[in-house]
Design a protein around this motif. Structure first.
Motif, PDB file in Angstrom:
ATOM      1  N   GLU A  31      -2.491   5.716   2.196  1.00 22.96           N
ATOM      2  CA  GLU A  31      -1.648   5.573   3.390  1.00 22.96           C
ATOM      3  C   GLU A  31      -1.818   6.811   4.280  1.00 22.96           C
ATOM      4  N   LEU A  32      -2.012   7.963   3.685  1.00 20.52           N
ATOM      5  CA  LEU A  32      -2.319   9.173   4.446  1.00 20.52           C
ATOM      6  C   LEU A  32      -3.745   9.114   4.993  1.00 20.52           C
ATOM      7  N   ALA A  33      -4.662   8.558   4.205  1.00 16.88           N
ATOM      8  CA  ALA A  33      -6.048   8.448   4.648  1.00 16.88           C
ATOM      9  C   ALA A  33      -6.181   7.560   5.876  1.00 16.88           C
ATOM     10  N   LEU A  34      -5.260   6.624   6.049  1.00 17.79           N
ATOM     11  CA  LEU A  34      -5.305   5.785   7.249  1.00 17.79           C
ATOM     12  C   LEU A  34      -5.103   6.632   8.502  1.00 17.79           C
ATOM     13  N   TRP A  35      -4.212   7.621   8.437  1.00 21.61           N
ATOM     14  CA  TRP A  35      -4.060   8.520   9.584  1.00 21.61           C
ATOM     15  C   TRP A  35      -5.297   9.387   9.773  1.00 21.61           C
TER      16      TRP A  35
END
Length: 304
Positions: A186-190
């Motif tokens: 979910e952080l990698a999406l940013w």
């Protein structure tokens, strides 16, 4: 809506007092239930003076059913069979309140992004096989709640884009580490957004929300958050500051919520509303610190 109208819920009252005390111009709320016509959000916004004339909430992945038996209990339609844990559609969503116009026509909602489509994603496996199934991994969204890019128009200068999200806790799973891996991605999406994977990266932004990930400890992949905080496109106004306090027989104090502006902003001030036991404002959070819940309000003042 019932609790707001009755006005006798002590946790809601504590949250309202803290928000009124800080008085943010733009506020991102996490774990705020979604209803189709936003009745509850509008009722909540009207409880402040001055009021918040602008608001936004999109249907979250929390409680949005996949149609699959994700938890393997032989039943369909329960909380763990949804794209994000939720006992009903909209359970524990997100919302934004603002004193400045929200450009709803320019909002980008990345919440439907499939986990497997996130660059560099690592999906869970058990004994070399996709967990919980190949069919699930083909449709499961990476956002447990949502990932929104929301332009807010200021009286002068260009709009600021809020990159708002609320990630799954990296716990409550098994050896496959499904929630831990998902939390990281979910952080990698940013990271992919800032890298231009989904179109031009926002010029002026603030990443804001509950990452449920501490850069130095706790469960999950702390190194992923530590690396993210070093991204040259953003700045970290509160390094090392805890933002949530759980009992010591639980997680304890951790940094899990963030307000991270892009480097074009000047940070005037920043803080976490967490009065010490001897502070005159301690009653805002209660003697045990949990009157408004374990999470604290994180704020920044910025200017150009």
């Amino acid at each position: 809506m019932r609790d707001l109208q009755r006005g006798d819920d002590p946790q809601i009252a504590a949250i309202q007092r803290i928000i009124a005390r800080i008085g943010p111009d733009v506020l991102v709320l996490t774990d705020f239930d979604f209803d189709h016509d936003l009745f509850a959000l509008h009722e909540f916004a009207r409880s402040f003076e001055p009021h918040y004339p602008y608001s936004l909430a999109l249907k979250p992945n929390a409680g949005l059913q996949t149609g699959l038996d994700l938890d393997g209990d032989g039943w369909l339609g329960d909380a763990r069979d949804a794209h994000g844990y939720g006992r009903f559609a909209g359970d524990g969503g997100m919302a934004i309140l603002s004193r400045f116009p929200i450009r709803e026509e320019n909002v980008t909602d990345l919440s439907a992004t499939r986990w497997k489509d996130v660059p560099g994603a690592t999906l869970p496996q058990v004994a070399g096989k996709p967990f919980p199934s190949a069919a699930a991994q083909d449709i499961l969204r990476v956002s447990s709640t949502g990932h929104w890019i929301v332009p807010v128009a200021f009286p002068d200068g260009p709009a600021l884009s809020l990159l708002a999200y609320s990630a799954t806790p990296p716990v409550f799973d098994g050896p496959e580490d499904m929630n831990g891996l998902r939390n990281r991605d979910e952080l990698a999406l940013w990271e992919a957004v800032l890298d231009g994977h989904f179109g031009p990266a926002p010029d002026s932004f603030v990443i804001v929300g509950n990452a449920n990930l501490d850069p130095a400890g706790g469960e999950g992949f702390p190194g992923a958050m530590a690396a993210f905080l070093q991204n040259p496109m953003l700045q970290d106004p509160l390094p090392g500051r805890d933002t949530a306090g759980w009992p010591q027989d639980g997680p304890g104090d951790l940094r899990v919520s963030y307000v991270l502006p892009s480097v074009d902003w000047t940070v005037i001030d920043a803080g976490v509303f967490w009065p010490a036991p001897d502070d005159p404002e301690r009653p805002f959070i209660g003697d045990d610190g949990l009157a408004a819940g374990a999470h604290r309000l994180v704020w920044i003042d910025i200017n150009r």
